[in-house]
Design an enzyme around this catalytic site. Structure first.
Site, mmCIF file in Angstrom:
data_model
loop_
_atom_site.group_PDB
_atom_site.id
_atom_site.type_symbol
_atom_site.label_atom_id
_atom_site.label_comp_id
_atom_site.label_asym_id
_atom_site.label_seq_id
_atom_site.Cartn_x
_atom_site.Cartn_y
_atom_site.Cartn_z
ATOM 1 N N HIS A 157 1.018 -1.270 -0.129
ATOM 2 C CA HIS A 157 0.175 0.198 -0.038
ATOM 3 C C HIS A 157 0.887 1.200 0.103
ATOM 4 C CE1 HIS A 157 -3.784 -2.040 0.848
ATOM 5 N NE2 HIS A 157 -3.369 -2.759 1.177
ATOM 6 N N ASP A 365 3.685 9.503 -1.388
ATOM 7 C CA ASP A 365 2.735 8.709 -1.022
ATOM 8 C C ASP A 365 2.422 7.443 -1.932
ATOM 9 O OD1 ASP A 365 0.618 8.181 0.793
ATOM 10 O OD2 ASP A 365 -0.158 10.182 0.753
#
Length: 460
Positions: A157, A365
């Site tokens: 993730h 991110d």
């Protein structure tokens, strides 16, 4: 039909909407044919034995939830030490913040071995296993060592850094070799896949069979980008819920003469919060027409406050907010409202909808779902503008956002000004395209595409 087994650091009851879109999406997949969700219980046992943990099992409808406790020593080394003190900073390109204490990796391996040992008796021969995130990279290797021949997929993730940054991790070879125990490795972006390809070629001498297939250590792994999304319809529906409407109405009334800029994230050094505040200060300096008009609401919910790095970041943010408010604030207007607590998920869509500009400017991110939630919550007739870091995985998809370099204070401030001045027709056009993109690759697409790819592979 094969049963799905989800393995993650934390386990959520998919029946509870507060669990969020990911838990609901995984819960849908688990419930279809009955499934098992396995992971840490969240309980820390003081004085427990390292490498041991009590297991609890409960039913959540058609889904079995099995969790394992951790003793304090395992929590400190596996979770705080290696997962969040080494892997998290390195994978977010922050070598300067990594604590390469050799003792942490022992706890990381020990907990993964223990979890594999607890999981193994629960598995059926035709189960499909889906392991999630950086806490559990070695899980498949531990299961294979115990004789598991099931199909096993892994999804990261967070971002995967370039080879030279990965190579700074002590025993990085072992870590990446563990990924070859999986049949499928899912990553958030094509940039991450490129980093994986370069690393395994340069460091592991892997043979590239095609753009997704790599062979090394006697195994072939399939690595592919599966950008995660949100449940667009579910989140849009929340926008019209009671809590969101109350939030929207109260904020619309309170800020009827202001334009709201909004930032929502966990308090984390990867999110670029100090850089964002400095860019907002620069906006007020360079464009004084925003004085008394533009207000930044920055929500930074608590995160890992036991780590010194995070407490230092909090102090820096509070100092910056105080400085900006002291220098520019008036009796009837404060330029920054800083909130260091959680805001209920049901209320967030109303806050997104009232904002003229969303600032999603992480330094790095994996994806960033706040950007997609903001898009889903907008009024198509009068949408807000998304200012997005080019270093968020979402930037590969959301090309109609205003993409910025968060390290460039002047450039980010300029883009914020463009967002505040953007004509309605352009805002509508950009929003329509962005909404189409997040609908095409929503969380259900992500889950179905990953599992179908894994299902089509030969097990073991």
């Amino acid at each position: 039909m094969s049963r799905l087994v989800v393995v993650s650091n934390r386990v959520a009851d998919p029946r509870k909407t507060a669990a969020g879109g990911l838990a609901v999406a995984l819960g849908d997949a688990l419930s279809t044919n009955g499934g098992l969700w396995f992971g840490w219980s969240g309980t820390i046992v003081e004085g427990g034995t390292p490498g041991e943990g009590d297991m609890q099992t409960q039913q959540a409808g058609n889904v079995t939830l099995s969790t394992v406790d951790l003793c304090r020593e395992d929590y400190d080394s596996y979770y705080l030490g290696y997962s969040n003190g080494v892997l998290w900073p390195v994978f977010h390109y922050r070598l300067d913040l990594a604590d390469f204490d050799a003792g942490f990796i022992g706890g990381y391996r020990r907990v993964n071995q223990m979890m594999a040992r607890k999981l193994m008796p629960l598995l059926r021969p035709d189960d499909i296993i889906w392991v999630h995130d950086y806490h559990l990279i070695p899980m498949a290797a531990e299961l294979r060592a115990m004789g598991c021949r099931n199909r096993i997929g892994f999804f990261l993730h967070i971002p995967l850094p370039p080879p030279l940054i990965l190579a700074a991790i002590p025993q990085h070879e072992w870590l990446i070799r563990s990924l070859f125990a999986y049949d499928l490795v899912g990553l958030q972006s094509q940039a991450d896949v490129d980093h994986f390809s370069r690393y395994v070629g340069q460091e592991a001498g892997a043979e590239t069979l095609d753009k997704h297939q790599f062979r090394a250590f006697g195994r072939t792994v399939h690595a592919q980008a599966f950008p995660i999304g949100i449940d667009v319809d579910e989140f849009a529906a929340l926008t019209h819920g009671k809590d969101a409407r109350e939030m929207f109405d109260s904020m619309k009334d309170e800020y009827s003469r202001r334009r709201l800029l909004l930032g929502v994230e966990r308090l984390d050094y990867s999110k670029g919060l100090p850089q964002r505040l400095r860019a907002f200060r620069h906006l007020l300096q360079q464009y004084p027409e925003n004085l008394g008009s533009a207000t930044l609401i920055q929500i930074a919910s608590p995160s890992r406050e036991a780590l010194d790095t995070y407490s230092g970041l909090r102090q820096e943010l509070e100092s910056l907010c105080g400085s900006i408010n002291g220098d520019y604030g008036e009796l009837d207007w404060m330029p920054v409202r800083y909130i260091h607590r959680n805001v209920a998920r049901k209320r967030l869509p109303g806050l997104y909808r009232v904002a003229s500009v969303a600032l999603v400017t992480p330094l790095r991110d994996g994806m960033n779902l706040v950007a997609k939630e903001f898009i889903a919550a907008q009024d198509p007739a009068d949408p807000g503008v998304l200012v997005l870091s080019r270093f968020a995985g979402a930037a590969e998809q959301l090309k109609e956002a205003l993409l910025v370099n968060p390290y460039d204070t002047h450039g980010t401030a300029e883009s914020i000004q463009v967002a505040l001045q953007m004509p309605l027709a352009e805002r509508q056009k950009r929003h329509q395209k962005l909404l189409e993109r997040i609908r095409q690759q929503d969380v259900h697409w992500w889950r179905k595409t990953f599992l179908q790819t894994l299902t089509d592979m030969a097990p073991g």
